[in-house]
Design an enzyme around this catalytic site. Structure first.
Site, PDB file in Angstrom:
ATOM      1  N   ASP A  47       0.822  -1.204   0.000  1.00 46.20           N
ATOM      2  CA  ASP A  47       0.000   0.000   0.000  1.00 46.20           C
ATOM      3  C   ASP A  47       0.860   1.261   0.000  1.00 46.20           C
ATOM      4  O   ASP A  47       1.917   1.303   0.631  1.00 46.20           O
ATOM      5  CB  ASP A  47      -0.901  -0.009   1.241  1.00 46.20           C
ATOM      6  CG  ASP A  47      -2.023   0.998   1.149  1.00 46.20           C
ATOM      7  OD1 ASP A  47      -2.336   1.455   0.034  1.00 46.20           O
ATOM      8  OD2 ASP A  47      -2.594   1.339   2.202  1.00 46.20           O
ATOM      9  N   ASN A  93     -10.058  -2.441  -6.984  1.00 50.23           N
ATOM     10  CA  ASN A  93      -9.198  -1.687  -7.905  1.00 50.23           C
ATOM     11  C   ASN A  93      -9.648  -1.820  -9.358  1.00 50.23           C
ATOM     12  O   ASN A  93      -9.378  -0.941 -10.184  1.00 50.23           O
ATOM     13  CB  ASN A  93      -7.749  -2.164  -7.819  1.00 50.23           C
ATOM     14  CG  ASN A  93      -7.086  -1.874  -6.488  1.00 50.23           C
ATOM     15  OD1 ASN A  93      -6.174  -2.581  -6.076  1.00 50.23           O
ATOM     16  ND2 ASN A  93      -7.543  -0.847  -5.785  1.00 50.23           N
TER      17      ASN A  93
END
Length: 253
Positions: free
Chosen positions: A33, A81
């Protein structure tokens, strides 16, 4: 080499020297991340951030090999995503495809895809299948590339697979309800046959799983690191292992 780099290397060597390899996790899950935030902070583009994050993967796997880690699961692209705008998603998928090709070409790792293949573009599917096929006989670290992965989706897919298997056998719903248990579902997960992660690391300072390995991480230890993924250093990795080794895992007892 400047003074700061020298101090960092000495400190990393000191931490590594005190690490008990008998207490190292065998399976580490990593939520990669912070690529875009790293890029923004350094004046780069999101694409540059994702590329830097992809380049960091080989470093991480090298550190894992040095410390006897056996399985690494890398969350590279979530099902959420896939809802990004095309102008963001297409370059990201290209970077992921190149990263997977590099892992397969390295010769040290065994690559395994975890995720819902049908949600991915045909080109990405082909890259993942080719990497898995090309490395199936490799004996190094098993690298799970989580692409198009979501924890809830995995559990739903596992239950669906279980139902279809027993439907083919002619098992009735009543009979299945009598026998189904945790192990039956585990046998249909993307990671079936693998040990559950001992340690889950998330970079960028976020302190949540966001759906990562929901089933498998029931007894995992978590380590949340403040640095963004492209800036993740060996000393950050060693600190995570040191923190893990200091914990007393009770498994609910």
């Amino acid at each position: 080499m400047n003074l700061r780099d020298l101090v960092y290397r000495l400190y990393a060597r000191r931490v590594e020297g005190r690490l008990d390899h008998a207490q190292v996790p065998k399976h580490i899950g990593v939520i990669l991340d912070g690529n875009r935030r790293w890029a923004k902070a350094s004046g780069g583009t999101p694409e540059q951030g994702h590329k830097a994050g992809a380049d960091k993967i080989t470093e991480l796997l090298g550190w894992c090999a040095e410390t006897d880690v056996e399985v690494v699961t890398l969350w590279m692209l979530s099902t959420d995503n896939l809802n990004r705008p095309e102008e963001q998603l297409v370059p990201l998928l290209g970077i992921i495809e190149n990263a997977v090709r590099s892992l397969a070409a390295d010769g040290r790792w065994r690559v395994h895809h975890v995720g819902t293949m049908d949600l991915l573009p045909a080109r990405t599917q082909a890259v993942l299948k080719e990497a898995e096929q090309a490395t199936r006989h490799h004996t190094g670290i098993l690298v799970n590339v989580a692409v198009g992965y979501g924890g809830r989706q995995e559990i739903a897919d596992a239950v669906r697979s279980l139902l279809l298997e027993h439907a083919e056998r002619g098992t009735s719903f009543e009979e299945l309800a009598e026998i189904v248990d945790v192990e039956h579902i585990s046998e249909h997960l993307y990671t079936r046959g693998q040990p559950d992660p001992d340690l889950v690391i998330r970079t960028s300072g976020e302190q949540r799983l966001s759906g990562f390995m929901l089933w498998q991480s029931a007894h995992s230890e978590y380590y949340f690191c403040e640095v963004h993924w492209p800036a993740f250093r060996k000393v950050d990795f060693l600190r995570a292992l040191r923190d893990y080794a200091a914990r007393h895992r009770r498994y609910g007892t």
